[in-house]
Design an enzyme around this catalytic site. Structure first.
Site, PDB file in Angstrom:
ATOM      1  N   CYS A   2     -64.694  30.296  -2.342  1.00 47.17           N
ATOM      2  CA  CYS A   2     -63.230  30.043  -2.093  1.00 47.17           C
ATOM      3  C   CYS A   2     -62.960  30.986  -0.972  1.00 47.17           C
ATOM      4  CB  CYS A   2     -62.829  30.977  -3.632  1.00 47.17           C
ATOM      5  SG  CYS A   2     -63.659  30.446  -4.942  1.00 47.17           S
ATOM      6  N   TRP A  75     -64.009  26.884  -4.606  1.00 46.63           N
ATOM      7  CA  TRP A  75     -65.568  25.989  -5.265  1.00 46.63           C
ATOM      8  C   TRP A  75     -65.146  26.339  -6.532  1.00 46.63           C
ATOM      9  CZ3 TRP A  75     -70.008  27.847  -7.322  1.00 46.63           C
ATOM     10  CH2 TRP A  75     -70.823  26.766  -6.397  1.00 46.63           C
TER      11      TRP A  75
END
Ligand code: M6R
Length: 616
Positions: A2, A75
């Protein structure tokens, strides 16, 4: 994993946020989103499943005004990748928006408690729980966003980098860090926030790295303030100058970052060696080792913890250190080590090997070893990342930003640093004589030129070879000694970017089971360079051929024996045996790359993966 971006200043935030998301997309690409407080004082959130391009498409006709905003590329950890679970997340009233990198371990307990107070949730994410918690604290304690964030971080267990904005205050971003990275860029009357420095470098080279437990108050036009979230006391704001250039973040004419990074290796390894190996090959200088000389001289054991490609480099490091320093080395998967109640003795040295310096398991493993009295040493690429900040000492590999998810130049940088370390420690201990040092050190200096040579002679050949094997369903990679880890690495490269199943194996182990897989449809890539087990590897090739297997052999230049039995041969120049993985890595990287391209894969961003694995 992320990526977070934030901006506050005079420019249109959206442009900076989206550009930043593109830079951070390698950290996760399941979904992305932005939140901006518009010129009309609305808090607009736009988000979309998939890549940043999908977000741009979605947001194209929306109100993109506003000079403050936060953004996120995801993610997925909690909840499937879809529009709803994409960040940013709103609080119940729609007043706050939050982005988050990390995982909140106690989110279900917090969610239950908030639900009991009437809070409802639209997503399955832990992040929505966090933003609701912050609003709940603001409402019940009648406090500021800053106070609520301090209180919320006391109640949250887990890893986070948070950025929050409040519709009622378009002049402030609050950011908090615990175990997930956050960097703040300081411009002229503007601030940038990101998970790493790559979205910041084109605007400013002045950055502040937040530490665990920090909460930053980023007020428009005011001085940056950083506080300790527990005590709310002010912390010192330490400004660091970035040593990165924007060109390093571009593809530079290559179709993929991965190919650029493969071809960069002569340069990146020259940078890695620069100032460390003397021109006459008689001296190696690694200040992180030299400053702690007595620790390396006295230690009875070195433990190396790492994941993925770095773990493969660690296995080569074990060979190097054991051969040249006569110090026992244990190589552990960081994820296993951290939960295994490992034996760590006073005087042990733990080396944390990590390109990103952010891998959660590696960081946790090093913290565990540190708490048990080990001296912890980091070998990382990303300057200022969490691992180098948590270690007692270390060495950067200095190979520049690695953007392709598949690690290439970081692997060769790691092996090079480990080789230099082995030579230096061996010299200090007296287990490496002058002649050996000079031979290996001189060979280390030759590596960049030899890699260029491999490109010239083999690039086109490997591209052609890749066409033959593009439709294979399985591959075996075999190697021995220093090149057994190379076989593991070759197989990992192929798997992660082409999605072809591949197994790396010590060549001699094959006959204990794996040989049953060999037939005409199962190609084997065998690293059969002239080393101390060359003849044995030749036997292993014969065993494969006798069962109808196809063999691609990586051999030392001028080899005629393997050339007669293998189906295809790729030559690499001769070099000291301990450095051969630096050369054999190149054809393995190229083979994986060209096969993946032929299969039409997204080479730089393979499915399900992220570059920097900051969650467990
Ligand atoms: O940043 P790190 O070196 O700690 O990352 C470790 C692994 O996640 C990484 O090497 C991963 O296996 C790569 N995708 C391999 O190409």
């Amino acid at each position: 994993m992320c990526g977070i971006v934030g901006y506050i200043g005079q420019r249109r935030a959206y442009d900076i946020l989206v550009q930043g998301l593109h830079r951070l997309e390698y950290r996760g690409y399941d979904s992305s989103g932005v939140a901006m407080i518009s010129d009309a004082a609305e808090l607009n959130i736009y988000k979309s499943k998939g890549k940043v391009e999908a977000l741009e498409h979605f947001a194209a006709n929306k109100d993109l005004s506003g000079t403050i905003g936060i953004a996120h590329t995801r993610w997925a950890t909690h909840g499937e990748p879809n529009d709803t679970n994409a960040h940013p997340h709103f609080s119940q009233s729609g007043r706050l928006a939050m982005v988050h990198n990390g995982t909140i371990e106690n989110y279900s307990v917090l969610k239950k408690a908030l639900s009991a107070h009437g809070y409802t949730f639209v997503s399955q994410t832990d992040t929505e729980v966090a933003v609701q918690l912050v609003e709940y604290i603001m409402d019940t304690n009648h406090c500021s966003l800053f106070d609520a964030m301090c209180e919320a971080t006391k109640r949250i267990v887990g890893a986070y980098a948070f950025a929050v904005i409040d519709r009622q205050n378009p002049n402030q971003i609050i950011a908090a860090r615990q175990s997930s990275p956050l960097v703040i860029g300081i411009g002229e009357g503007e601030y940038f926030l990101a998970s790493d420095a790559t979205p910041i470098i084109e605007y400013t080279n002045k950055v502040v790295y937040l530490d665990d437990g920090d909460i930053a108050v980023i007020d428009r036009g005011a001085e940056l303030k950083v506080f300790d979230s527990k005590t709310t006391s002010k912390s010192r704001v330490e400004i660091t100058e970035l040593q990165m250039s924007i060109e390093q973040l571009e593809k530079g004419g290559y179709p993929h970052f991965m190919l650029k990074e493969i071809f960069e290796q002569p340069k990146t390894l020259a940078d890695c060696i620069s100032g460390r190996v003397s021109a006459d090959g008689k001296k190696i200088t690694l200040s992180g080792v030299i400053e702690h000389r007595s620790k390396f001289l006295k230690t009875k054991r070195i433990i190396i913890v790492a994941c993925g490609t770095s773990w493969h480099a660690a296995l080569i490091g074990k060979h190097l250190i054991e051969e040249y320093c006569r110090i026992p080395v244990v190589v552990e998967y960081a994820s296993e080590f951290r939960y295994a109640n490992p034996v760590v003795n006073q005087g042990d040295i733990l080396i944390a090997l990590s390109q990103s310096g952010e891998t959660a398991d590696t960081l946790a493993a090093l913290e565990l070893a540190k708490s048990r009295g080990a001296f912890v040493f980091g070998i990382c690429n990303v300057i200022g990342s969490s691992i180098p900040r948590a270690t007692h000492s270390g060495c950067y590999i200095h190979v520049g930003p690695e953007i392709g998810v598949a690690s290439t130049k970081a692997f060769t940088g790691q092996v090079t640093v480990l080789a230099m370390m082995a030579m230096l420690i061996g010299q200090m201990k007296g287990t490496v004589d002058d002649a050996t040092l000079e031979r290996v050190a001189t060979d280390i200096r030759r590596v960049p030129t030899l890699i260029k040579d491999i490109f010239t002679k083999n690039d086109k050949k490997i591209e052609e070879l890749a066409k033959i094997f593009t439709y294979a369903h399985n591959f075996l990679y075999l190697g021995r000694g220093y090149n057994y880890p190379s076989a593991l690495e070759g197989a990992l490269k192929l798997k992660e970017i082409s999605y072809i199943h591949a197994e790396g194996y010590p060549a001699a182990e094959m006959k204990h089971g794996t040989i049953a897989l060999i037939d005409n449809d199962m190609p084997s890539v065998v690293i059969a360079i002239k080393d101390n087990v060359y003849e044995k590897t030749v036997n292993n090739i014969q065993q494969v051929k006798a069962r109808g297997g196809k063999v691609v052999a990586i051999v030392t230049e001028g080899d005629t024996i393997v050339a007669q039995m293998a189906d295809y041969v790729i030559e690499v120049p001769e070099i000291s045996e301990c450095l051969t993985p630096l050369l054999t890595a190149i054809p393995l990287q190229l083979l994986a790359y060209y096969i993946a391209v032929n299969k039409g894969r997204n080479v730089d961003q393979p499915r399900n993966l992220a570059k920097s694995v900051t969650v467990e």
